[in-house]
Design an enzyme around this catalytic site. Sequence first.
Site, short mmCIF file in Angstrom:
data_model
loop_
_atom_site.label_atom_id
_atom_site.label_comp_id
_atom_site.label_asym_id
_atom_site.label_seq_id
_atom_site.Cartn_x
_atom_site.Cartn_y
_atom_site.Cartn_z
N LEU A 85 0.67 -1.32 -0.24
CA LEU A 85 0.05 -0.06 0.09
C LEU A 85 0.79 1.29 0.11
O LEU A 85 0.33 2.42 0.22
CB LEU A 85 -0.94 -0.21 1.17
CG LEU A 85 -1.82 -1.31 1.20
CD1 LEU A 85 -2.78 -1.29 2.42
CD2 LEU A 85 -2.60 -1.27 -0.01
N CYS A 86 2.09 1.09 -0.17
CA CYS A 86 2.98 2.27 -0.29
C CYS A 86 2.83 2.85 -1.69
O CYS A 86 2.69 2.38 -2.80
CB CYS A 86 4.46 1.81 -0.26
SG CYS A 86 4.85 1.61 1.59
N HIS A 87 2.90 4.18 -1.74
CA HIS A 87 2.99 5.04 -2.75
C HIS A 87 4.16 4.88 -3.60
O HIS A 87 5.42 5.19 -2.89
CB HIS A 87 2.58 6.50 -2.71
CG HIS A 87 1.07 6.72 -2.12
ND1 HIS A 87 1.03 6.44 -0.78
CD2 HIS A 87 0.06 7.00 -2.80
CE1 HIS A 87 -0.45 6.60 -0.70
NE2 HIS A 87 -1.13 6.99 -1.99
N MET A 123 8.45 4.57 5.40
CA MET A 123 8.67 2.91 4.68
C MET A 123 10.08 2.84 4.04
O MET A 123 10.68 2.16 4.19
CB MET A 123 7.66 2.73 4.27
CG MET A 123 6.03 2.57 5.05
SD MET A 123 6.40 1.81 6.37
CE MET A 123 6.83 -0.16 5.84
N GLU A 124 10.23 4.06 3.15
CA GLU A 124 11.66 3.90 2.47
C GLU A 124 12.73 3.91 3.27
O GLU A 124 13.62 3.01 2.93
CB GLU A 124 11.72 5.13 1.35
CG GLU A 124 10.64 5.05 0.25
CD GLU A 124 8.88 5.35 0.69
OE1 GLU A 124 8.41 4.91 -0.48
OE2 GLU A 124 8.74 5.63 1.88
N ASP A 138 23.67 -11.69 4.28
CA ASP A 138 24.05 -12.40 3.25
C ASP A 138 25.64 -12.76 2.85
O ASP A 138 26.11 -13.73 2.64
CB ASP A 138 23.46 -11.90 2.10
CG ASP A 138 23.47 -12.78 0.88
OD1 ASP A 138 23.29 -14.06 1.13
OD2 ASP A 138 24.09 -12.34 -0.14
#
Length: 169
Positions: A85-87, A123-124, A138
């Site tokens: 739901l992020c733009h 969120m970014e 990793d």
Amino acid sequence: MARKAKATGSGAALTHIDTKGEARMVDVSAKPATERTAVAEGRVTMSKATLALISSGQAKKGDVLATARIAGIMAAKRTSELIPLCHPLALSKVTVDIETDAKLPGCIVRATVKVTGPTGVEMEALTAVSVACLTIYDMIKAVERGVRIEGIHLVEKIGGKSGHFRAGD
């Protein structure tokens, strides 16, 4: 039966839930474009020997910190593809800084993301930190599988309707 979006502990309703209780993308079309910044941070803890390997640049897969920085930047730019739901945003700045810390021992990862737009970039910034931390894991997992990713959180948010937020304030 229609359900109302429930208020959070702060009294605000959840913006990604409509009046029927269904997930939705928030309409930001009426919001003004303003400069917004978010800073997030996380840690990758490991043994002193593994940290020494990273610091010396002798990790088998290459430069761990440079690779993690690039991975974090790339992740920030693709956040809307990962979080449903992020733009999608035209980011104006993404930095990922990684410091080694002998006291942890491990790495402290901090991302700063800026945009001029109608919605924030929390969120970014969080995605950048998460992917940078995962990349460190990793790159060193062949040496140490017990590495821990910890404490990923929003440090600061500047701009937008809700104003300035700083963790711990």
